[in-house]
Design a protein around this motif. Structure first.
Motif, PDB file in Angstrom:
ATOM      1  N   GLN A 125       0.813  -1.213   0.000  1.00 26.43           N
ATOM      2  CA  GLN A 125       0.000   0.000   0.000  1.00 26.43           C
ATOM      3  C   GLN A 125       0.850   1.269   0.000  1.00 26.43           C
ATOM      4  OE1 GLN A 125      -0.087  -2.497   2.134  1.00 26.43           O
ATOM      5  NE2 GLN A 125      -2.174  -3.160   2.530  1.00 26.43           N
ATOM      6  N   ASP A 126       2.048   1.191   0.540  1.00 26.37           N
ATOM      7  CA  ASP A 126       2.885   2.398   0.658  1.00 26.37           C
ATOM      8  C   ASP A 126       4.139   2.351  -0.210  1.00 26.37           C
ATOM      9  OD1 ASP A 126       4.172   0.422   2.075  1.00 26.37           O
ATOM     10  OD2 ASP A 126       4.590   1.651   3.829  1.00 26.37           O
ATOM     11  N   GLY A 127       4.174   1.487  -1.204  1.00 24.86           N
ATOM     12  CA  GLY A 127       5.311   1.437  -2.118  1.00 24.86           C
ATOM     13  C   GLY A 127       5.881   0.039  -2.239  1.00 24.86           C
ATOM     14  N   PHE A 128       7.066  -0.024  -2.802  1.00 24.33           N
ATOM     15  CA  PHE A 128       7.738  -1.311  -2.946  1.00 24.33           C
ATOM     16  C   PHE A 128       8.421  -1.671  -1.647  1.00 24.33           C
ATOM     17  CE2 PHE A 128       7.477   0.128  -7.358  1.00 24.33           C
ATOM     18  CZ  PHE A 128       6.938  -1.000  -7.946  1.00 24.33           C
ATOM     19  N   ARG A 129       8.180  -2.886  -1.180  1.00 26.18           N
ATOM     20  CA  ARG A 129       8.783  -3.370   0.057  1.00 26.18           C
ATOM     21  C   ARG A 129       9.514  -4.669  -0.218  1.00 26.18           C
ATOM     22  NH1 ARG A 129       7.660  -1.726   5.203  1.00 26.18           N
ATOM     23  NH2 ARG A 129       6.324   0.075   5.356  1.00 26.18           N
ATOM     24  N   THR A 130      10.413  -4.983   0.703  1.00 28.44           N
ATOM     25  CA  THR A 130      11.117  -6.252   0.612  1.00 28.44           C
ATOM     26  C   THR A 130      10.877  -7.079   1.859  1.00 28.44           C
ATOM     27  OG1 THR A 130      13.112  -5.333   1.616  1.00 28.44           O
ATOM     28  CG2 THR A 130      13.013  -5.361  -0.783  1.00 28.44           C
ATOM     29  N   ILE A 131      10.941  -8.371   1.678  1.00 25.84           N
ATOM     30  CA  ILE A 131      11.112  -9.294   2.794  1.00 25.84           C
ATOM     31  C   ILE A 131      12.554  -9.742   2.664  1.00 25.84           C
ATOM     32  CG2 ILE A 131      10.523 -11.552   3.738  1.00 25.84           C
ATOM     33  CD1 ILE A 131       7.686 -11.114   2.800  1.00 25.84           C
ATOM     34  N   ALA A 132      13.344  -9.365   3.640  1.00 23.68           N
ATOM     35  CA  ALA A 132      14.780  -9.638   3.570  1.00 23.68           C
ATOM     36  C   ALA A 132      15.223 -10.402   4.794  1.00 23.68           C
ATOM     37  CB  ALA A 132      15.556  -8.318   3.480  1.00 23.68           C
ATOM     38  N   GLY A 133      16.102 -11.349   4.592  1.00 22.19           N
ATOM     39  CA  GLY A 133      16.703 -12.052   5.715  1.00 22.19           C
ATOM     40  C   GLY A 133      17.684 -11.127   6.418  1.00 22.19           C
ATOM     41  N   THR A 134      17.829 -11.287   7.707  1.00 20.96           N
ATOM     42  CA  THR A 134      18.780 -10.490   8.474  1.00 20.96           C
ATOM     43  C   THR A 134      19.887 -11.394   8.994  1.00 20.96           C
ATOM     44  OG1 THR A 134      17.647 -10.799  10.593  1.00 20.96           O
ATOM     45  CG2 THR A 134      16.912  -8.959   9.215  1.00 20.96           C
ATOM     46  N   GLU A 135      20.826 -10.810   9.693  1.00 22.65           N
ATOM     47  CA  GLU A 135      21.921 -11.599  10.253  1.00 22.65           C
ATOM     48  C   GLU A 135      21.456 -12.528  11.362  1.00 22.65           C
ATOM     49  OE1 GLU A 135      25.308  -9.258  11.275  1.00 22.65           O
ATOM     50  OE2 GLU A 135      25.349  -8.278   9.324  1.00 22.65           O
ATOM     51  N   ARG A 136      20.353 -12.191  12.037  1.00 22.17           N
ATOM     52  CA  ARG A 136      19.797 -13.086  13.057  1.00 22.17           C
ATOM     53  C   ARG A 136      19.083 -14.234  12.371  1.00 22.17           C
ATOM     54  NH1 ARG A 136      15.932 -10.216  16.923  1.00 22.17           N
ATOM     55  NH2 ARG A 136      15.589 -12.388  17.405  1.00 22.17           N
ATOM     56  N   ILE A 137      19.377 -15.413  12.747  1.00 22.05           N
ATOM     57  CA  ILE A 137      18.768 -16.584  12.141  1.00 22.05           C
ATOM     58  C   ILE A 137      17.268 -16.585  12.421  1.00 22.05           C
ATOM     59  CG2 ILE A 137      18.670 -19.113  12.201  1.00 22.05           C
ATOM     60  CD1 ILE A 137      21.669 -19.047  12.819  1.00 22.05           C
ATOM     61  N   GLY A 138      16.478 -16.776  11.348  1.00 23.19           N
ATOM     62  CA  GLY A 138      15.028 -16.836  11.492  1.00 23.19           C
ATOM     63  C   GLY A 138      14.339 -15.489  11.556  1.00 23.19           C
ATOM     64  N   ASP A 139      15.084 -14.392  11.440  1.00 27.30           N
ATOM     65  CA  ASP A 139      14.498 -13.060  11.513  1.00 27.30           C
ATOM     66  C   ASP A 139      14.389 -12.485  10.105  1.00 27.30           C
ATOM     67  OD1 ASP A 139      13.422 -10.848  12.742  1.00 27.30           O
ATOM     68  OD2 ASP A 139      15.347  -9.940  13.219  1.00 27.30           O
ATOM     69  N   ILE A 140      13.382 -11.640   9.868  1.00 25.25           N
ATOM     70  CA  ILE A 140      13.236 -10.973   8.583  1.00 25.25           C
ATOM     71  C   ILE A 140      13.042  -9.483   8.803  1.00 25.25           C
ATOM     72  CG2 ILE A 140      12.262 -12.971   7.396  1.00 25.25           C
ATOM     73  CD1 ILE A 140       9.522 -11.489   7.668  1.00 25.25           C
ATOM     74  N   GLU A 141      13.242  -8.736   7.738  1.00 23.59           N
ATOM     75  CA  GLU A 141      13.042  -7.291   7.769  1.00 23.59           C
ATOM     76  C   GLU A 141      12.081  -6.930   6.650  1.00 23.59           C
ATOM     77  OE1 GLU A 141      15.575  -3.263   6.757  1.00 23.59           O
ATOM     78  OE2 GLU A 141      16.629  -5.127   7.089  1.00 23.59           O
ATOM     79  N   LEU A 142      11.108  -6.068   6.936  1.00 24.49           N
ATOM     80  CA  LEU A 142      10.190  -5.568   5.925  1.00 24.49           C
ATOM     81  C   LEU A 142      10.600  -4.131   5.617  1.00 24.49           C
ATOM     82  CD1 LEU A 142       6.850  -6.910   7.419  1.00 24.49           C
ATOM     83  CD2 LEU A 142       8.004  -7.740   5.381  1.00 24.49           C
TER      84      LEU A 142
END
Length: 172
Positions: A125-142
């Motif tokens: 709704q607010d633009g292009f977003r990513t689902i990205a893996g982070t350095e923490r195992i099992g964590d994601i960033e939007l």
């Protein structure tokens, strides 16, 4: 419909749906969703057998709780995109389990979901977003990827025929 190199067959069984829009392979299992009659269901075949869609054979259904806009595997998880929510299916032992990712961000154009540079990119709704893996195992960033063109993207979302939006990854 499944083609085995010789014959076309339509999978049937108590867990199948008639008219899925989305299909993917996750953990050696076929997943389908986007049926007009059951838009909230994510349905899967028996593991390692795309023709077996009976619960006795290991097939099943998962209710996402919202109309599914797309399903995409990413880093050992299957993401389920709705217009205002995202969930994921993970493997727990021998079972598929659904988990919340977010309840306030979703995907407004199902065919906008693409994997680019190791991240899932989608139009929200607010633009292009990513689902990205982070350095923490099992964590994601939007993350938001369209800040520099936010006004253009927002105007496009308001005026576009979102079900007809398509995307493609062009390498180099």
């Amino acid at each position: 419909i499944v083609f085995d190199g010789t014959t076309w067959t339509q999978p049937t069984g108590d867990q199948s749906i008639d008219d899925p829009k989305y299909i993917t392979v996750f953990k050696n299992t076929i997943f389908v969703s986007g049926d007009a009659t059951f838009p909230q269901l994510v349905v899967y075949s028996a593991p390692n057998d795309e023709s077996l869609w009976t619960s006795a054979g290991g097939a099943g259904q998962i209710n996402a709780g919202f109309e599914v806009k797309q399903i995409k595997p990413f880093r050992e998880e299957l993401y389920i995109f709705g217009e205002t929510q995202i969930k994921k299916i993970v493997v727990s032992g021998t079972d598929f389990v659904i988990q919340d990712v977010t309840k306030n961000i979703g995907c407004v154009a199902g065919d906008s979901v693409q994997e680019i540079n190791g991240d899932l990119l989608f139009l929200s709704q607010d633009g292009f977003r990513t689902i990205a893996g982070t350095e923490r195992i099992g964590d994601i960033e939007l993350g938001v990827q369209s800040k520099n063109i936010q006004q253009d993207v927002t105007a496009y979302i308001l005026n576009a025929d979102l079900p007809s939006v398509n995307s493609a990854v062009v390498r180099r």
